[in-house]
Design a protein around this motif. Structure first.
Motif, PDB file in Angstrom:
ATOM      1  N   GLY A  83      -5.770 -28.719 -14.418  1.00  0.00           N
ATOM      2  CA  GLY A  83      -7.209 -28.731 -14.192  1.00  0.00           C
ATOM      3  C   GLY A  83      -7.754 -30.129 -13.999  1.00  0.00           C
ATOM      4  O   GLY A  83      -7.031 -31.050 -13.639  1.00  0.00           O
ATOM      5  N   PHE A  84      -9.042 -30.272 -14.288  1.00  0.00           N
ATOM      6  CA  PHE A  84      -9.763 -31.503 -13.990  1.00  0.00           C
ATOM      7  C   PHE A  84      -9.878 -32.358 -15.251  1.00  0.00           C
ATOM      8  O   PHE A  84     -10.655 -32.059 -16.154  1.00  0.00           O
ATOM      9  CB  PHE A  84     -11.155 -31.126 -13.468  1.00  0.00           C
ATOM     10  N   LEU A  85      -9.086 -33.430 -15.311  1.00  0.00           N
ATOM     11  CA  LEU A  85      -9.147 -34.312 -16.472  1.00  0.00           C
ATOM     12  C   LEU A  85      -9.602 -35.696 -16.066  1.00  0.00           C
ATOM     13  O   LEU A  85      -9.175 -36.210 -15.043  1.00  0.00           O
ATOM     14  CB  LEU A  85      -7.763 -34.482 -17.095  1.00  0.00           C
ATOM     15  N   PHE A  86     -10.444 -36.298 -16.882  1.00  0.00           N
ATOM     16  CA  PHE A  86     -10.741 -37.708 -16.683  1.00  0.00           C
ATOM     17  C   PHE A  86      -9.528 -38.502 -17.155  1.00  0.00           C
ATOM     18  O   PHE A  86      -8.828 -38.075 -18.074  1.00  0.00           O
ATOM     19  CB  PHE A  86     -11.982 -38.113 -17.468  1.00  0.00           C
ATOM     20  N   PRO A  87      -9.282 -39.660 -16.521  1.00  0.00           N
ATOM     21  CA  PRO A  87      -8.091 -40.422 -16.908  1.00  0.00           C
ATOM     22  C   PRO A  87      -8.040 -40.768 -18.396  1.00  0.00           C
ATOM     23  O   PRO A  87      -6.969 -40.883 -18.958  1.00  0.00           O
ATOM     24  CB  PRO A  87      -8.206 -41.688 -16.053  1.00  0.00           C
ATOM     25  N   PRO A  89     -19.381 -53.881 -43.169  1.00  0.00           N
ATOM     26  CA  PRO A  89     -19.660 -52.565 -42.576  1.00  0.00           C
ATOM     27  C   PRO A  89     -20.877 -52.609 -41.640  1.00  0.00           C
ATOM     28  O   PRO A  89     -21.893 -53.201 -41.983  1.00  0.00           O
ATOM     29  CB  PRO A  89     -19.925 -51.676 -43.786  1.00  0.00           C
ATOM     30  N   ASN A  90     -20.732 -52.012 -40.481  1.00  0.00           N
ATOM     31  CA  ASN A  90     -21.841 -51.923 -39.540  1.00  0.00           C
ATOM     32  C   ASN A  90     -22.423 -50.510 -39.628  1.00  0.00           C
ATOM     33  O   ASN A  90     -21.797 -49.543 -39.199  1.00  0.00           O
ATOM     34  CB  ASN A  90     -21.326 -52.199 -38.128  1.00  0.00           C
ATOM     35  N   PHE A  91     -23.617 -50.420 -40.200  1.00  0.00           N
ATOM     36  CA  PHE A  91     -24.120 -49.088 -40.543  1.00  0.00           C
ATOM     37  C   PHE A  91     -24.628 -48.277 -39.361  1.00  0.00           C
ATOM     38  O   PHE A  91     -25.117 -47.172 -39.538  1.00  0.00           O
ATOM     39  CB  PHE A  91     -25.165 -49.196 -41.649  1.00  0.00           C
ATOM     40  N   MET A  95       6.362 -41.441 -20.986  1.00  0.00           N
ATOM     41  CA  MET A  95       6.107 -40.505 -19.868  1.00  0.00           C
ATOM     42  C   MET A  95       4.711 -39.886 -19.994  1.00  0.00           C
ATOM     43  O   MET A  95       4.164 -39.750 -21.074  1.00  0.00           O
ATOM     44  CB  MET A  95       7.156 -39.382 -19.860  1.00  0.00           C
ATOM     45  N   PHE A  96       4.190 -39.501 -18.865  1.00  0.00           N
ATOM     46  CA  PHE A  96       2.879 -38.850 -18.851  1.00  0.00           C
ATOM     47  C   PHE A  96       2.986 -37.403 -19.318  1.00  0.00           C
ATOM     48  O   PHE A  96       3.952 -36.725 -18.995  1.00  0.00           O
ATOM     49  CB  PHE A  96       2.320 -38.850 -17.432  1.00  0.00           C
ATOM     50  N   PRO A  97       2.018 -36.918 -20.038  1.00  0.00           N
ATOM     51  CA  PRO A  97       2.036 -35.494 -20.388  1.00  0.00           C
ATOM     52  C   PRO A  97       1.634 -34.637 -19.182  1.00  0.00           C
ATOM     53  O   PRO A  97       1.030 -35.137 -18.237  1.00  0.00           O
ATOM     54  CB  PRO A  97       0.990 -35.400 -21.491  1.00  0.00           C
ATOM     55  N   GLU A  98       2.011 -33.369 -19.239  1.00  0.00           N
ATOM     56  CA  GLU A  98       1.617 -32.447 -18.167  1.00  0.00           C
ATOM     57  C   GLU A  98       0.115 -32.167 -18.265  1.00  0.00           C
ATOM     58  O   GLU A  98      -0.421 -31.967 -19.350  1.00  0.00           O
ATOM     59  CB  GLU A  98       2.386 -31.133 -18.304  1.00  0.00           C
ATOM     60  N   LEU A  99      -0.534 -32.151 -17.109  1.00  0.00           N
ATOM     61  CA  LEU A  99      -1.981 -31.938 -17.103  1.00  0.00           C
ATOM     62  C   LEU A  99      -2.306 -30.740 -16.216  1.00  0.00           C
ATOM     63  O   LEU A  99      -1.662 -30.524 -15.200  1.00  0.00           O
ATOM     64  CB  LEU A  99      -2.686 -33.171 -16.548  1.00  0.00           C
TER      65      LEU A  99
END
Lengths: 393, 163
Positions: free
Chosen positions: A7-11, A89-91, A1-5
């Motif tokens: 205001g203005f949230l980016f997806p 490792p990518n430094f 399930m989706f959490p409650e949001l």
């Protein structure tokens, strides 16, 4: 399930991707760094008040370091790919530091443990028969020299290894703070203070853990708790917790005083979504209360009965262990509860009990180092030097 | 070794040093075994991966392939507001349904009929453009007098060409 949001949230701000496991990882490495510091205070700086604990602190650091990577492995969808970051490792990424820092520190710690416990290994080999004898002979690398000269060499090398280990421990834990501090899109993480805050809270949690474990170990073994060791550890703990709390508060005071655009969202986060874990746990229950308790222990030391000192330091340490855990939670989870738009929040994250990265998994992972420590203690008693009354390496 | 030599008591240190070298050596050896041959050929990845990806079998073929048999649905879909939503997004990849060589049907096409799928795009979110159709599912279903069933959306809306 989706959490409650709200205001203005980016997806892509909706989910908490860095879960309870990512809270646990810096917590465990912090315990390692703190425990290692206590052993180094004895081995490098010759603080004799830590003599009863020098070996135990080292064993604790090793047992916790052995499981430090587990939460990360459990967090990964493909843990078998974890080796990639170590071998190639990518430094350009700070995370590349992990393999090098973790492996070097682990090797240093293993060798230090070996030099400190070498005489015990040889003695166990000499006492045992059959497989155990063979195992301990291999562990002793086939050299049975316990002469005072060889022990003097052990001592010198332990000192060198511990001295190299201090910056390594700081780097390992500072790098964890760096990972968060370098996320420039997130104003709750992005501060150069972050590695320093992580380091000081690491010292706090490690020393607090040792105060708790040392007292329990002494009770279980029926040995006397060393008043000077407890008093000294309480002093260091008080110092580090004051530094740690000051830095944590400084960061927030800067944000609050500057009142830049991020304060809109961070101020709300601290007083609403994180009100319990930040204000009640991190600042009051785990901050102010142990500050007062340890203040009493440190300032009234000479008038204090041993039992009161032990109890006060024990309670303060347990609260501080909780404080550091809540600090990790507030940083890791808090930083993912608001949108990069600075205008929206998602509901509080509650990990499930039986989820893959849930509470039970976290409790199990946190339990393993204690089992390791019990096994270590069975194999190489860390307090034997106290029974013998001799000077450990 | 000469029993008078000061080094006589450092034998274990030399053994430990040899062990350390062996550990470092085995780490380096392990690394050379783990790092694939074509690593770094073009950049920070395995060079051979490019050819391997190119050789992977095709699974999705796009809307035009569906039109070969389902021209009526294709026309309806292409004329509707969901024209930009690919068939295989709600249905499965074509490879599950048809033989890619001759176009013969091999199995029924799976279809995802879930409310969550619609919500991926149409759940009300302040960050979406206001002109984009979006709903609070509970509110919307209450207004319409419908139940919150897993495929409630499809009782009223035709996903091929919704209004």
């Amino acid at each position: 399930m989706f959490p409650e949001l709200t205001g203005f949230l980016f997806p892509n701000d909706v989910h908490i991707h860095w879960s309870l496991m990512i809270v646990l990882y810096p917590y465990i490495t912090g315990l390692v760094a703190g425990a290692f510091l206590v052993s180094s205070l004895y081995h490098v700086f010759g603080r004799d008040e830590f003599k009863p604990l020098g070996r135990f602190a080292l064993a604790t650091a090793l047992c916790f370091l052995a499981v430090a990577g587990l939460p990360l492995l459990n967090h990964l969808g493909h843990p078998e790919r974890a080796i990639n970051i170590v071998v190639t490792p990518n430094f350009t990424s700070a995370m590349a530091g992990f393999g090098i820092l973790y492996a070097s520190y682990f090797i240093i710690l293993l060798f230090e443990v070996w030099f400190v416990f070498r005489v015990d290994i040889i003695e166990t080999a000499a006492r045992s028969r059959g497989f155990k004898r063979r195992l301990f002979s291999i562990l002793a690398l086939g050299v049975y020299d316990v002469s005072p000269q060889s022990q003097a060499v052990d001592k010198r090398i332990t000192r060198i290894l511990a001295a190299i280990g201090i910056p390594m421990a700081c780097l390992l834990h500072g790098y964890v703070g760096f990972l968060f501090g370098a996320v420039k899109a997130n104003p709750w993480w992005s501060t150069p203070l972050m590695p320093v805050i992580f380091l000081f809270s690491a010292m706090v949690s490690g020393i607090a853990l040792l105060i708790v474990l040392y007292q329990i170990a002494m009770k279980l073994k029926g040995m006397a708790i060393d008043r000077y060791a407890i008093a000294a550890m309480s002093r260091w703990l008080w110092l580090f917790m004051i530094m740690s709390l000051t830095l944590e508060l400084l960061e927030i005071m800067m944000l609050a005083y500057e009142r830049a655009e991020e304060w809109e969202v961070i101020g709300h986060l601290l007083t609403h979504q994180l009100s319990f874990s930040f204000i009640s746990l991190q600042m009051i229950g785990g901050g102010l209360v142990p500050l007062i308790l340890l203040g009493i222990v440190v300032l009234m030391d000479r008038y204090m009965d041993d039992r009161i000192r032990n109890t006060l330091s024990m309670v303060a340490s347990l609260l501080l262990l909780l404080q550091v855990l809540s600090m990790r939670w507030n940083v890791v989870i808090g930083g993912q509860m608001f949108s990069k738009s600075m205008r929206g929040f998602r509901e509080a994250y509650v990990p499930g009990m039986f989820e893959k990265e849930g509470i039970l998994a976290a409790a199990l992972i946190l339990f393993i180092p204690f089992v390791l420590l019990v096994i270590f203690e069975r194999v190489l008693p860390t307090f034997r030097h106290l029974e013998r009354g001799d000077d450990p390496a | 070794m000469d029993p008078e030599s000061p080094l006589i008591h450092t034998k274990h240190v030399f053994r430990a040093a040899i062990l350390l070298l062996a550990v470092i050596g085995s780490l380096l050896l392990g690394r050379s075994l783990f790092v694939p041959d074509t690593w770094g050929e073009f950049g920070w990845y395995r060079g051979a991966a490019v050819a391997e990806h190119r050789a992977r079998p095709v699974r999705h073929l796009g809307d035009e392939s569906c039109a070969m048999c389902h021209d009526a649905e294709f026309a309806e879909h292409a004329a509707g507001v969901h024209a930009a939503v690919r068939c295989e997004l709600c249905h499965g990849p074509l490879v599950l349904h048809a033989n890619l060589e001759d176009g013969e049907k091999i199995a029924d096409m799976p279809v995802r009929r879930s409310r969550e799928l619609c919500e991926l795009c149409h759940r009300k979110l302040d960050a979406r453009p206001a002109s984009f159709p979006q709903i609070d599912v509970r509110e919307h279903l209450t207004e319409q007098g419908a139940d919150l069933t897993p495929d409630a959306c499809f009782d009223c809306h035709d996903p091929h060409s919704p209004y």
